[in-house]
Motif scaffolding. Structure first.
Motif, PDB file in Angstrom:
ATOM      1  N   SER A   8       0.789  -1.225   0.000  1.00 17.96           N
ATOM      2  CA  SER A   8       0.000   0.000   0.000  1.00 17.96           C
ATOM      3  C   SER A   8       0.823   1.278   0.000  1.00 17.96           C
ATOM      4  O   SER A   8       0.331   2.338  -0.373  1.00 17.96           O
ATOM      5  CB  SER A   8      -0.945   0.013   1.205  1.00 17.96           C
ATOM      6  OG  SER A   8      -0.204  -0.009   2.407  1.00 17.96           O
ATOM      7  N   LYS A   9       2.083   1.215   0.430  1.00 18.75           N
ATOM      8  CA  LYS A   9       2.910   2.424   0.468  1.00 18.75           C
ATOM      9  C   LYS A   9       4.384   2.033   0.442  1.00 18.75           C
ATOM     10  O   LYS A   9       4.732   0.875   0.641  1.00 18.75           O
ATOM     11  CB  LYS A   9       2.618   3.247   1.717  1.00 18.75           C
ATOM     12  CG  LYS A   9       3.017   2.527   2.995  1.00 18.75           C
ATOM     13  CD  LYS A   9       2.656   3.310   4.224  1.00 18.75           C
ATOM     14  CE  LYS A   9       3.105   2.523   5.432  1.00 18.75           C
ATOM     15  NZ  LYS A   9       2.232   2.493   6.522  1.00 18.75           N
ATOM     16  N   THR A  10       5.225   3.017   0.205  1.00 23.13           N
ATOM     17  CA  THR A  10       6.665   2.835   0.293  1.00 23.13           C
ATOM     18  C   THR A  10       7.185   3.799   1.354  1.00 23.13           C
ATOM     19  O   THR A  10       6.893   4.993   1.295  1.00 23.13           O
ATOM     20  CB  THR A  10       7.350   3.112  -1.063  1.00 23.13           C
ATOM     21  OG1 THR A  10       6.847   2.191  -2.031  1.00 23.13           O
ATOM     22  CG2 THR A  10       8.862   2.955  -0.958  1.00 23.13           C
ATOM     23  N   ALA A  11       7.897   3.256   2.316  1.00 21.92           N
ATOM     24  CA  ALA A  11       8.510   4.073   3.368  1.00 21.92           C
ATOM     25  C   ALA A  11       9.941   4.386   2.949  1.00 21.92           C
ATOM     26  O   ALA A  11      10.672   3.504   2.498  1.00 21.92           O
ATOM     27  CB  ALA A  11       8.489   3.317   4.693  1.00 21.92           C
ATOM     28  N   GLU A  25       6.764   8.973   3.213  1.00 20.70           N
ATOM     29  CA  GLU A  25       6.099   7.876   2.522  1.00 20.70           C
ATOM     30  C   GLU A  25       5.591   8.348   1.176  1.00 20.70           C
ATOM     31  O   GLU A  25       5.251   9.521   1.007  1.00 20.70           O
ATOM     32  CB  GLU A  25       4.912   7.358   3.344  1.00 20.70           C
ATOM     33  CG  GLU A  25       5.321   6.686   4.625  1.00 20.70           C
ATOM     34  CD  GLU A  25       4.136   6.190   5.432  1.00 20.70           C
ATOM     35  OE1 GLU A  25       2.968   6.506   5.088  1.00 20.70           O
ATOM     36  OE2 GLU A  25       4.364   5.477   6.418  1.00 20.70           O
ATOM     37  N   THR A  26       5.548   7.412   0.223  1.00 18.65           N
ATOM     38  CA  THR A  26       4.963   7.669  -1.083  1.00 18.65           C
ATOM     39  C   THR A  26       4.019   6.519  -1.409  1.00 18.65           C
ATOM     40  O   THR A  26       3.894   5.572  -0.645  1.00 18.65           O
ATOM     41  CB  THR A  26       6.038   7.762  -2.186  1.00 18.65           C
ATOM     42  OG1 THR A  26       6.688   6.492  -2.314  1.00 18.65           O
ATOM     43  CG2 THR A  26       7.053   8.851  -1.901  1.00 18.65           C
ATOM     44  N   SER A  27       3.410   6.596  -2.568  1.00 20.49           N
ATOM     45  CA  SER A  27       2.579   5.488  -3.020  1.00 20.49           C
ATOM     46  C   SER A  27       3.451   4.243  -3.176  1.00 20.49           C
ATOM     47  O   SER A  27       4.674   4.323  -3.246  1.00 20.49           O
ATOM     48  CB  SER A  27       1.897   5.842  -4.339  1.00 20.49           C
ATOM     49  OG  SER A  27       2.848   6.225  -5.307  1.00 20.49           O
ATOM     50  N   SER A  28       2.813   3.104  -3.237  1.00 25.47           N
ATOM     51  CA  SER A  28       3.536   1.832  -3.271  1.00 25.47           C
ATOM     52  C   SER A  28       4.350   1.651  -4.543  1.00 25.47           C
ATOM     53  O   SER A  28       3.891   1.962  -5.638  1.00 25.47           O
ATOM     54  CB  SER A  28       2.545   0.672  -3.160  1.00 25.47           C
ATOM     55  OG  SER A  28       3.229  -0.555  -3.249  1.00 25.47           O
ATOM     56  N   LEU A  29       5.556   1.125  -4.371  1.00 20.39           N
ATOM     57  CA  LEU A  29       6.388   0.737  -5.513  1.00 20.39           C
ATOM     58  C   LEU A  29       6.441  -0.788  -5.623  1.00 20.39           C
ATOM     59  O   LEU A  29       7.349  -1.341  -6.221  1.00 20.39           O
ATOM     60  CB  LEU A  29       7.806   1.297  -5.367  1.00 20.39           C
ATOM     61  CG  LEU A  29       7.916   2.790  -5.558  1.00 20.39           C
ATOM     62  CD1 LEU A  29       9.334   3.257  -5.311  1.00 20.39           C
ATOM     63  CD2 LEU A  29       7.471   3.201  -6.944  1.00 20.39           C
ATOM     64  N   PRO A  31       6.009  -4.168  -7.186  1.00 21.67           N
ATOM     65  CA  PRO A  31       6.034  -4.414  -8.636  1.00 21.67           C
ATOM     66  C   PRO A  31       4.656  -4.609  -9.256  1.00 21.67           C
ATOM     67  O   PRO A  31       4.425  -4.209 -10.386  1.00 21.67           O
ATOM     68  CB  PRO A  31       6.855  -5.697  -8.774  1.00 21.67           C
ATOM     69  CG  PRO A  31       7.637  -5.791  -7.540  1.00 21.67           C
ATOM     70  CD  PRO A  31       6.866  -5.086  -6.463  1.00 21.67           C
ATOM     71  N   ARG A  32       3.743  -5.179  -8.516  1.00 18.16           N
ATOM     72  CA  ARG A  32       2.391  -5.396  -9.056  1.00 18.16           C
ATOM     73  C   ARG A  32       1.749  -4.073  -9.444  1.00 18.16           C
ATOM     74  O   ARG A  32       0.975  -3.997 -10.391  1.00 18.16           O
ATOM     75  CB  ARG A  32       1.531  -6.116  -8.033  1.00 18.16           C
ATOM     76  CG  ARG A  32       0.116  -6.374  -8.526  1.00 18.16           C
ATOM     77  CD  ARG A  32      -0.711  -7.123  -7.517  1.00 18.16           C
ATOM     78  NE  ARG A  32      -0.148  -8.443  -7.296  1.00 18.16           N
ATOM     79  CZ  ARG A  32      -0.099  -9.053  -6.109  1.00 18.16           C
ATOM     80  NH1 ARG A  32      -0.574  -8.457  -5.044  1.00 18.16           N
ATOM     81  NH2 ARG A  32       0.424 -10.248  -5.993  1.00 18.16           N
ATOM     82  N   TYR A  33       2.080  -3.009  -8.719  1.00 19.36           N
ATOM     83  CA  TYR A  33       1.469  -1.708  -8.974  1.00 19.36           C
ATOM     84  C   TYR A  33       2.396  -0.772  -9.739  1.00 19.36           C
ATOM     85  O   TYR A  33       1.968  -0.099 -10.664  1.00 19.36           O
ATOM     86  CB  TYR A  33       1.065  -1.059  -7.648  1.00 19.36           C
ATOM     87  CG  TYR A  33       0.265  -1.992  -6.770  1.00 19.36           C
ATOM     88  CD1 TYR A  33      -0.988  -2.441  -7.158  1.00 19.36           C
ATOM     89  CD2 TYR A  33       0.785  -2.462  -5.568  1.00 19.36           C
ATOM     90  CE1 TYR A  33      -1.711  -3.329  -6.370  1.00 19.36           C
ATOM     91  CE2 TYR A  33       0.066  -3.339  -4.764  1.00 19.36           C
ATOM     92  CZ  TYR A  33      -1.177  -3.772  -5.175  1.00 19.36           C
ATOM     93  OH  TYR A  33      -1.882  -4.640  -4.409  1.00 19.36           O
ATOM     94  N   ALA A  34       3.655  -0.729  -9.343  1.00 18.96           N
ATOM     95  CA  ALA A  34       4.592   0.225  -9.941  1.00 18.96           C
ATOM     96  C   ALA A  34       4.809  -0.026 -11.421  1.00 18.96           C
ATOM     97  O   ALA A  34       4.988   0.914 -12.188  1.00 18.96           O
ATOM     98  CB  ALA A  34       5.925   0.193  -9.205  1.00 18.96           C
ATOM     99  N   LEU A  35       4.795  -1.289 -11.837  1.00 24.25           N
ATOM    100  CA  LEU A  35       5.013  -1.591 -13.249  1.00 24.25           C
ATOM    101  C   LEU A  35       3.824  -1.176 -14.107  1.00 24.25           C
ATOM    102  O   LEU A  35       3.913  -1.162 -15.322  1.00 24.25           O
ATOM    103  CB  LEU A  35       5.330  -3.079 -13.436  1.00 24.25           C
ATOM    104  CG  LEU A  35       6.625  -3.533 -12.758  1.00 24.25           C
ATOM    105  CD1 LEU A  35       6.788  -5.053 -12.866  1.00 24.25           C
ATOM    106  CD2 LEU A  35       7.826  -2.827 -13.349  1.00 24.25           C
ATOM    107  N   GLY A  61      11.698  -4.517  -1.427  1.00 23.18           N
ATOM    108  CA  GLY A  61      10.307  -4.508  -1.826  1.00 23.18           C
ATOM    109  C   GLY A  61       9.630  -5.857  -1.762  1.00 23.18           C
ATOM    110  O   GLY A  61      10.212  -6.874  -2.148  1.00 23.18           O
ATOM    111  N   ALA A  62       8.411  -5.826  -1.278  1.00 27.02           N
ATOM    112  CA  ALA A  62       7.570  -7.015  -1.341  1.00 27.02           C
ATOM    113  C   ALA A  62       7.378  -7.365  -2.811  1.00 27.02           C
ATOM    114  O   ALA A  62       7.296  -6.489  -3.668  1.00 27.02           O
ATOM    115  CB  ALA A  62       6.223  -6.727  -0.681  1.00 27.02           C
TER     116      ALA A  62
END
Length: 74
Positions: A8-11, A25-29, A31-35, A61-62
């Protein structure tokens, strides 16, 4: 700079000589979402990171355990 990306987020943490200088924090990076980021999301992330992108980055990253995912994010 250290980035810890979850679903859900990137710390983020910026350290200098072992001392914490800043956290945010930013939006999640994940791979499922960032790509799947579109240009608006990419520009938003760049805005959030501002002038911090010149720091060396350690990314945790998860969803990044497979070699294929690592290559996609590289």
């Amino acid at each position: 700079m250290i980035a810890d990306a979850g679903g859900s987020k990137t710390a983020w943490a910026i350290l200098e000589n072992g001392n914490l200088i800043e956290q945010f924090e930013t939006s999640s990076l994940h791979p499922r979402y960032a790509l799947q980021f579109d240009e608006t999301e990419k520009n938003s992330l760049k805005t959030q990171l501002k002038d911090r992108i010149h720091f060396p980055l350690s990314f945790y990253g998860a969803g990044c355990s497979s070699e294929e995912r690592k290559q996609q994010l590289h």
